[in-house]
Write an enzyme that holds these catalytic residues in place. Structure first.
Site, PDB file in Angstrom:
ATOM      1  N   ARG A  14       0.907  -1.272  -0.078  1.00 38.03           N
ATOM      2  CA  ARG A  14       0.109  -0.043  -0.051  1.00 38.03           C
ATOM      3  C   ARG A  14       0.762   1.202  -0.094  1.00 38.03           C
ATOM      4  NH1 ARG A  14      -1.608   1.581   4.415  1.00 38.03           N
ATOM      5  NH2 ARG A  14      -2.540  -0.089   5.382  1.00 38.03           N
ATOM      6  N   TYR A  73     -16.026  17.561 -15.770  1.00 31.66           N
ATOM      7  CA  TYR A  73     -16.536  16.182 -15.804  1.00 31.66           C
ATOM      8  C   TYR A  73     -17.523  15.999 -14.625  1.00 31.66           C
ATOM      9  CZ  TYR A  73     -16.165  11.165 -14.954  1.00 31.66           C
ATOM     10  OH  TYR A  73     -16.354   9.706 -14.636  1.00 31.66           O
ATOM     11  N   ASP A 115      -7.029  19.090 -14.648  1.00 30.03           N
ATOM     12  CA  ASP A 115      -7.386  17.844 -14.903  1.00 30.03           C
ATOM     13  C   ASP A 115      -7.101  17.572 -16.519  1.00 30.03           C
ATOM     14  OD1 ASP A 115      -8.546  15.328 -15.924  1.00 30.03           O
ATOM     15  OD2 ASP A 115     -10.471  15.513 -14.673  1.00 30.03           O
ATOM     16  N   LYS A 139      -8.815   6.568 -19.290  1.00 35.35           N
ATOM     17  CA  LYS A 139      -8.910   7.142 -20.444  1.00 35.35           C
ATOM     18  C   LYS A 139      -7.878   6.774 -21.516  1.00 35.35           C
ATOM     19  CE  LYS A 139     -12.719   8.144 -18.361  1.00 35.35           C
ATOM     20  NZ  LYS A 139     -13.103   9.220 -17.806  1.00 35.35           N
TER      21      LYS A 139
END
Ligand SMILES: *Cc1c(COP(=O)(O)O)cnc(C)c1O
Length: 389
Positions: A54, A107, A179, A204
């Protein structure tokens, strides 16, 4: 060994994956998928390079090096999704009572995060039309901490002046987050334009094959990077080693894919602009786009997303969408396959009709994520669907 002086295409293949990247490695040409969740140590109070996956994992570390290299920043972080990257930024940068200014065409999931989730933490949000930087300056309040941008936006492909807004922000001691999902680091590097932090939905274009959910954060500020890294570990927002491998693999063809996405998108936008059944086309690569010149000055390309309004309304749009055979009717974007969708009924259905109309998202609007298939086949499919309405 590859370094930052090599070109983008070279770095996107090699950075992070140099065979000698790990001490004691077997000189693998492709970085292995390190599945181990934990790492043995020789001494109780002294762990080696890795401790627990992690916190850090060799496959993820390779990817994080490449993220930083491609956005030309000092640091990169790999996250479990684009929204995990955004959540990490909000958690790290804000305190109750703080105020955020965002682009009004962000978005949908980012808007949901800013509008709904933030309420319980007493955060204030103002969404403004960032195509006019003066409106951003006007929205600044005493408690404003950061400005959240996308360029181009979704689904209307609006472009904002990242350098001008960063200059305003820094005069007021605010941070700018961009972004950069839509253009990818291949076409645009917001940090070089003055922004402070970049985030991506790796799902994406960076992943590029519609088979992985991931997110990324890139920045130069070391103190802030250490805070983000601490919080990423504390909050647990990490991607799996297998997902990191898929992204490392996808990135090797990012420049090839983006060039083809763009040339196909340009051909489709031009075709649509000349079609008698189309009312309006939104694509930053068309000289008719209101911010065509601005986009050319701050980015080296226009990307693969095209939106258009079909003549008529919802009925004609739905008929058209359901007549296509090659374009897949699906949400998401940025993969090698062409996807098409109806924002009002699909990606933006969670906002009210009135809000959609205010934002300019009409019932006749169709959004295309142009893939890398043969352009002749794509145009033929569009032709056949137009004939059916
Ligand atoms: C998809 C998307 C996101 C969210 O990313 P996930 O990986 O789906 O969590 C954020 N911003 C933009 C511009 C997107 O397209």
């Amino acid at each position: 060994m590859t370094n930052q002086n090599h070109s983008f295409d070279t770095r996107s293949i090699h950075i992070g994956e140099e065979p000698e990247y790990l001490e004691g490695s077997n000189n693998e040409v492709v970085v292995p998928i390190y599945l181990s969740s934990t790492f043995a140590r020789k001494q109780v109070n002294n762990h080696g390079r890795f401790e627990y996956s992690r916190t850090s994992n060799p496959t993820r570390l390779a990817l994080e090096k490449r993220y930083a290299s491609l956005e030309q920043t000092r640091f990169g972080l790999g996250l479990a999704s684009g929204l995990a990257a955004e959540t990490l930024l909000l958690f790290t940068l804000l305190k109750p009572g703080d105020h955020i200014i965002g682009f009004d065409d962000l978005y949908g999931g980012t808007k949901r995060l800013l509008n709904q989730w933030t309420a319980q933490y007493d955060l204030q949000v103002s969404l403004v039309d960032a195509t006019r930087p003066e409106l951003i300056e006007k929205a600044i309040q005493q408690r404003t901490k950061l400005i959240w941008l996308e360029s181009p936006t979704n689904p209307l492909l609006k472009v904002c002046d990242i350098a001008a807004i960063s200059e305003i922000a820094h005069r007021h001691n605010l941070l700018v987050i961009v972004d950069n999902t839509f253009l990818s680091p291949y076409f645009q590097n917001p940090i070089l334009l003055g922004a402070d932090i970049v985030c991506h939905s790796v799902t994406k274009y960076i992943g590029g094959h519609s088979d992985v959910i991931g997110g990324a954060v890139m920045l130069n500020d070391e103190k802030l990077y250490e805070k983000l890294k601490f919080n990423q570990n504390a909050l647990g927002m990490v991607p799996s080693p297998f997902d990191c491998y898929l992204v490392l693999r996808g990135l090797k063809t990012l420049s090839l894919r983006m060039e083809r996405h763009q040339s196909n998108a340009m051909a489709i936008a031009t075709y649509l602009e000349n079609h008698s059944k189309v009312a309006r086309v939104y694509y930053p690569g068309l000289p008719s786009h209101p911010q065509y010149t601005l986009n050319r000055t701050q980015a080296s390309g226009f990307g693969g997303m095209v939106s258009f309004e079909i003549k008529g309304g919802e009925k004609e749009a739905v008929q058209f969408l359901e007549s296509l055979e090659l374009f897949t009717l699906a949400e998401s974007l940025g993969g090698v396959e062409s996807l098409i969708e109806h924002p009002a009924l699909m990606t933006h259905a969670s906002i009210t009709k009135k809000e959609r109309e205010l934002a300019g998202i009409k019932d006749s609007l169709i959004r295309v994520s142009v893939g890398v298939e043969d352009i002749t086949d794509l145009l033929k499919d569009l032709d056949l669907a137009f004939e059916k309405i």
